[in-house]
Design an enzyme around this catalytic site. Structure first.
Site, PDB file in Angstrom:
ATOM      1  N   ASP A 163      -9.948  20.083   1.546  1.00 39.41           N
ATOM      2  CA  ASP A 163      -9.386  18.824   2.060  1.00 39.41           C
ATOM      3  C   ASP A 163      -9.148  17.791   0.967  1.00 39.41           C
ATOM      4  O   ASP A 163      -8.139  17.096   0.966  1.00 39.41           O
ATOM      5  CB  ASP A 163     -10.306  18.231   3.131  1.00 39.41           C
ATOM      6  CG  ASP A 163     -10.308  19.082   4.400  1.00 39.41           C
ATOM      7  OD1 ASP A 163      -9.409  19.932   4.556  1.00 39.41           O
ATOM      8  OD2 ASP A 163     -11.222  18.896   5.230  1.00 39.41           O
TER       9      ASP A 163
ATOM     10  N   ARG B 193      -7.292  26.623  21.954  1.00 44.91           N
ATOM     11  CA  ARG B 193      -8.390  25.957  21.236  1.00 44.91           C
ATOM     12  C   ARG B 193      -8.010  24.504  20.996  1.00 44.91           C
ATOM     13  O   ARG B 193      -6.977  24.217  20.394  1.00 44.91           O
ATOM     14  CB  ARG B 193      -8.593  26.677  19.899  1.00 44.91           C
ATOM     15  CG  ARG B 193      -9.634  26.085  18.946  1.00 44.91           C
ATOM     16  CD  ARG B 193      -9.386  26.713  17.577  1.00 44.91           C
ATOM     17  NE  ARG B 193     -10.445  26.554  16.602  1.00 44.91           N
ATOM     18  CZ  ARG B 193     -10.532  25.556  15.731  1.00 44.91           C
ATOM     19  NH1 ARG B 193      -9.646  24.578  15.758  1.00 44.91           N
ATOM     20  NH2 ARG B 193     -11.510  25.531  14.837  1.00 44.91           N
TER      21      ARG B 193
END
Length: 252
Positions: free
Chosen positions: A165, A231
């Site tokens: 990230d 999901r």
């Protein structure tokens, strides 16, 4: 394939699980902020911050918002902060595109719950990493995701590639995921995988479960392809740099 260990089973009810790992050098190439920039790195999982009932209410916010659009591929996103919403192969700005009709889709209570949940996650991260919650700022992108087994139509749909990230976004120092559906009940595949040199460590999503970690290369990760079902999750990201901070979303 390398060895896989399960860090958190769906059936577990974890109060606090935390694993400390050495920090990578990624933070050295960015400005450091005392009392916030990670000195202790690692990853945690808790089922004790958000209730399953709250997670269901949050999921309904995601479902209502994403019902206005949705990607042609397997991954759709809804960002209440910027208004970004997947629509076909592109993104639209929810607030500009739907204007005043937004008031019919979301309520003030929805946004208040979202803020409250975000604050509790922020406080837990601060507590675990021994930093000040007030030194952390929400940063972008912070968004809902809906994933299913539809094939990818654009690169945005290819969510399963390993990434870091801090490298991808720069501003991220702490990343969190709040899961809004249950692995093996609502969907198959779709586990979260930390990719370590010696083995993979997986987190099986469960509604209300929060997974959080420092955003550097010490936490290289990916999401498995969803094989069936749907999901839902929300990614909530924090930075130590006030210049990259964003506010909570406001209705209207």
């Amino acid at each position: 394939d390398c060895v896989t260990e399960v860090l958190a089973h769906r059936s577990d009810n974890l109060r606090d699980k935390f694993i400390e790992i050495p920090c990578s050098e990624d933070y050295d190439s960015h400005r450091r902020f005392a009392g916030c920039t990670p000195r202790k790195c690692g990853r945690g999982v808790t089922d004790a911050v958000i209730t399953r009932e709250e997670a269901e209410r949050i999921r309904r916010i995601a479902e209502r918002g994403l019902s206005l659009g949705g990607s042609d591929g397997g991954a759709s996103i809804l960002d209440l902060h910027s208004g970004a919403l997947s629509l076909g192969k592109h993104f639209v700005n929810l607030y500009r595109y739907f204007g005043d009709k937004i008031q019919d889709i979301f309520t003030e209570e929805d946004f208040a719950l979202y803020r409250d949940v975000r604050q509790r996650i922020q406080q837990r991260i601060a507590q675990v990493f021994g930093i000040s919650s007030s030194a952390m700022y929400l940063t972008k992108p912070t968004f809902f995701s809906r994933m299913n087994s539809t094939g990818a139509k654009t690169t945005h749909d290819e969510y399963w590639h390993p990434h870091v990230d801090k490298v991808t976004y720069g501003s991220f120092d702490y990343t969190s995921l709040l899961y809004l559906s249950d692995y093996s009940e609502d969907f198959g595949g779709g586990r979260f995988v930390f990719m370590d040199a010696d083995s993979n460590k997986t987190v099986e999503p469960r509604a209300g479960r929060v997974s959080f970690f420092t955003s550097g290369s010490e936490n290289l990760h990916r999401v498995e392809k969803v094989r069936w079902g749907t999901r839902f999750a929300v990614t909530i990201s924090f930075t130590c740099d006030p210049e990259h901070g964003i506010g909570d979303p406001l209705l209207g």
